[in-house]
Design a protein around this motif. Structure first.
Motif, PDB file in Angstrom:
ATOM      1  N   UNK A  36       0.862  -1.184   0.000  1.00  0.00           N
ATOM      2  CA  UNK A  36       0.000   0.000   0.000  1.00  0.00           C
ATOM      3  C   UNK A  36       0.892   1.225   0.000  1.00  0.00           C
ATOM      4  N   UNK A  37       0.353   2.323  -0.495  1.00  0.00           N
ATOM      5  CA  UNK A  37       1.091   3.582  -0.519  1.00  0.00           C
ATOM      6  C   UNK A  37       0.193   4.673   0.030  1.00  0.00           C
ATOM      7  N   UNK A  38       0.554   5.164   1.205  1.00  0.00           N
ATOM      8  CA  UNK A  38      -0.160   6.270   1.836  1.00  0.00           C
ATOM      9  C   UNK A  38       0.652   7.536   1.602  1.00  0.00           C
ATOM     10  N   UNK A  39      -0.024   8.605   1.229  1.00  0.00           N
ATOM     11  CA  UNK A  39       0.643   9.876   0.956  1.00  0.00           C
ATOM     12  C   UNK A  39       0.571  10.778   2.185  1.00  0.00           C
ATOM     13  N   UNK A  40       1.718  11.334   2.564  1.00  0.00           N
ATOM     14  CA  UNK A  40       1.764  12.338   3.631  1.00  0.00           C
ATOM     15  C   UNK A  40       2.090  13.673   2.992  1.00  0.00           C
ATOM     16  N   UNK A  41       1.226  14.652   3.179  1.00  0.00           N
ATOM     17  CA  UNK A  41       1.402  15.986   2.625  1.00  0.00           C
ATOM     18  C   UNK A  41       2.212  16.846   3.607  1.00  0.00           C
ATOM     19  N   UNK A  42       3.274  17.450   3.135  1.00  0.00           N
ATOM     20  CA  UNK A  42       4.147  18.253   4.002  1.00  0.00           C
ATOM     21  C   UNK A  42       3.580  19.627   4.334  1.00  0.00           C
ATOM     22  N   UNK A  43       2.455  19.974   3.757  1.00  0.00           N
ATOM     23  CA  UNK A  43       1.830  21.260   4.065  1.00  0.00           C
ATOM     24  C   UNK A  43       1.541  21.347   5.566  1.00  0.00           C
ATOM     25  N   UNK A  44       1.904  22.444   6.171  1.00  0.00           N
ATOM     26  CA  UNK A  44       1.643  22.658   7.587  1.00  0.00           C
ATOM     27  C   UNK A  44       2.780  22.274   8.512  1.00  0.00           C
ATOM     28  N   UNK A  45       3.872  21.738   7.973  1.00  0.00           N
ATOM     29  CA  UNK A  45       5.044  21.436   8.799  1.00  0.00           C
ATOM     30  C   UNK A  45       5.782  22.761   9.047  1.00  0.00           C
ATOM     31  N   UNK A  46       5.928  23.166  10.297  1.00  0.00           N
ATOM     32  CA  UNK A  46       6.602  24.448  10.560  1.00  0.00           C
ATOM     33  C   UNK A  46       8.111  24.330  10.309  1.00  0.00           C
ATOM     34  N   UNK A  47       8.782  25.468  10.165  1.00  0.00           N
ATOM     35  CA  UNK A  47      10.242  25.425  10.045  1.00  0.00           C
ATOM     36  C   UNK A  47      10.859  24.754  11.269  1.00  0.00           C
ATOM     37  N   UNK A  48      11.891  23.958  11.032  1.00  0.00           N
ATOM     38  CA  UNK A  48      12.549  23.276  12.142  1.00  0.00           C
ATOM     39  C   UNK A  48      13.130  24.292  13.112  1.00  0.00           C
ATOM     40  N   UNK A  49      12.874  24.056  14.395  1.00  0.00           N
ATOM     41  CA  UNK A  49      13.415  24.897  15.446  1.00  0.00           C
ATOM     42  C   UNK A  49      13.805  23.964  16.586  1.00  0.00           C
ATOM     43  N   UNK A  50      15.066  23.911  16.873  1.00  0.00           N
ATOM     44  CA  UNK A  50      15.564  23.022  17.914  1.00  0.00           C
ATOM     45  C   UNK A  50      14.887  23.272  19.264  1.00  0.00           C
ATOM     46  N   UNK A  51      14.408  24.482  19.489  1.00  0.00           N
ATOM     47  CA  UNK A  51      13.698  24.784  20.735  1.00  0.00           C
ATOM     48  C   UNK A  51      12.398  23.990  20.861  1.00  0.00           C
ATOM     49  N   UNK A  52      11.849  23.557  19.728  1.00  0.00           N
ATOM     50  CA  UNK A  52      10.561  22.848  19.723  1.00  0.00           C
ATOM     51  C   UNK A  52      10.687  21.336  19.587  1.00  0.00           C
ATOM     52  N   UNK A  53      11.894  20.814  19.523  1.00  0.00           N
ATOM     53  CA  UNK A  53      12.031  19.389  19.225  1.00  0.00           C
ATOM     54  C   UNK A  53      11.651  18.460  20.382  1.00  0.00           C
ATOM     55  N   UNK A  54      11.627  18.941  21.580  1.00  0.00           N
ATOM     56  CA  UNK A  54      11.224  18.093  22.717  1.00  0.00           C
ATOM     57  C   UNK A  54       9.703  18.016  22.846  1.00  0.00           C
ATOM     58  N   UNK A  55       9.018  19.063  22.410  1.00  0.00           N
ATOM     59  CA  UNK A  55       7.556  19.087  22.383  1.00  0.00           C
ATOM     60  C   UNK A  55       7.164  19.348  20.934  1.00  0.00           C
ATOM     61  N   UNK A  56       6.967  18.277  20.189  1.00  0.00           N
ATOM     62  CA  UNK A  56       6.749  18.400  18.750  1.00  0.00           C
ATOM     63  C   UNK A  56       5.439  19.101  18.419  1.00  0.00           C
ATOM     64  N   UNK A  57       5.475  19.994  17.423  1.00  0.00           N
ATOM     65  CA  UNK A  57       4.227  20.531  16.900  1.00  0.00           C
ATOM     66  C   UNK A  57       3.359  19.371  16.387  1.00  0.00           C
ATOM     67  N   UNK A  58       2.035  19.464  16.477  1.00  0.00           N
ATOM     68  CA  UNK A  58       1.151  18.346  16.103  1.00  0.00           C
ATOM     69  C   UNK A  58       1.397  17.785  14.706  1.00  0.00           C
ATOM     70  N   UNK A  59       1.606  18.636  13.716  1.00  0.00           N
ATOM     71  CA  UNK A  59       1.813  18.147  12.342  1.00  0.00           C
ATOM     72  C   UNK A  59       3.128  17.366  12.244  1.00  0.00           C
ATOM     73  N   UNK A  60       4.127  17.763  12.988  1.00  0.00           N
ATOM     74  CA  UNK A  60       5.402  17.040  13.011  1.00  0.00           C
ATOM     75  C   UNK A  60       5.229  15.692  13.702  1.00  0.00           C
ATOM     76  N   UNK A  61       4.461  15.657  14.775  1.00  0.00           N
ATOM     77  CA  UNK A  61       4.176  14.383  15.454  1.00  0.00           C
ATOM     78  C   UNK A  61       3.468  13.429  14.500  1.00  0.00           C
TER      79      UNK A  61
END
Length: 187
Positions: A36-61
């Motif tokens: 099977x092939x499921x598509x993940x759309x990258x729209x809505x992924x915020x810019x990477x910020x190391x300050x946020x990597x311990x508490x991931x933004x929902x779209x990144x999770x």
């Protein structure tokens, strides 16, 4: 090894009418019966910020959960300035962070891309392969799928109509499924 191979497909373009998004949709139609092939759309992924990597933004999770839930990855990338687009690199960085929590680790991966130019994303694909070394991903080496002069290979609705390109995409997916089974990531 048995079972359906779950492939997560990611297009490295946010543009709705992108040839690479269209190529990913074509791959979804051409996936072998045992996958099977499921598509993940990258729209809505915020810019990477190391300050946020311990508490991931929902779209990144969601992205990291999708990567972890997949047996294999298919990346369809445009080429910008001889390399991969920033949105794709951003997603790759999020998926590998924080250090020690690399969702890409050990994943079989295939690459393809479409371009209006004659090179068909060759340089971007080779840059991705360099990134895979650090990520500990296992790329399919052949076939290489570089859809050049893409405007001539897709119709006005974004359907991949070129039979040679369709056959190569299908061959790549068959190779990815076989590679995934060989590596033992499914089942």
């Amino acid at each position: 090894m048995s079972g359906v191979v779950r492939i997560l497909g990611i297009a490295g373009s946010l543009r709705k009418a992108s040839f690479n998004r269209a190529a990913l949709r074509a791959a979804q139609q051409l996936v072998p019966a045992d996958a099977t092939l499921e598509i993940f759309d990258l729209d809505g992924i915020p810019p990477f910020n190391e300050d946020d990597e311990k508490t991931l933004p929902p779209r990144v999770a969601e992205l990291k959960a999708g990567i972890r839930g997949a047996d294999a990855i298919l990346i369809v990338t445009p080429e910008y300035n001889y390399s991969i687009p920033g949105v794709l690199k951003n997603a790759i960085d999020w998926g590998s962070r924080p250090y020690g929590d690399n969702a890409w680790d050990g994943k079989p991966v295939a690459i393809m891309g479409a371009s209006v130019g004659a090179m068909g994303t060759a340089r971007a694909q080779y840059h991705l392969r360099q990134t895979f070394i650090f990520l500990n991903m296992h790329p399919v080496n052949k076939p290489e799928v570089m859809i050049s002069t893409a405007a001539q290979r897709f119709d006005e609705r974004g359907n991949l109509t070129d039979e040679t390109s369709r056959r190569r995409v299908e061959q790549l997916l068959v190779a990815l499924v076989a590679w995934t089974r060989r590596l033992g990531n499914s089942g």
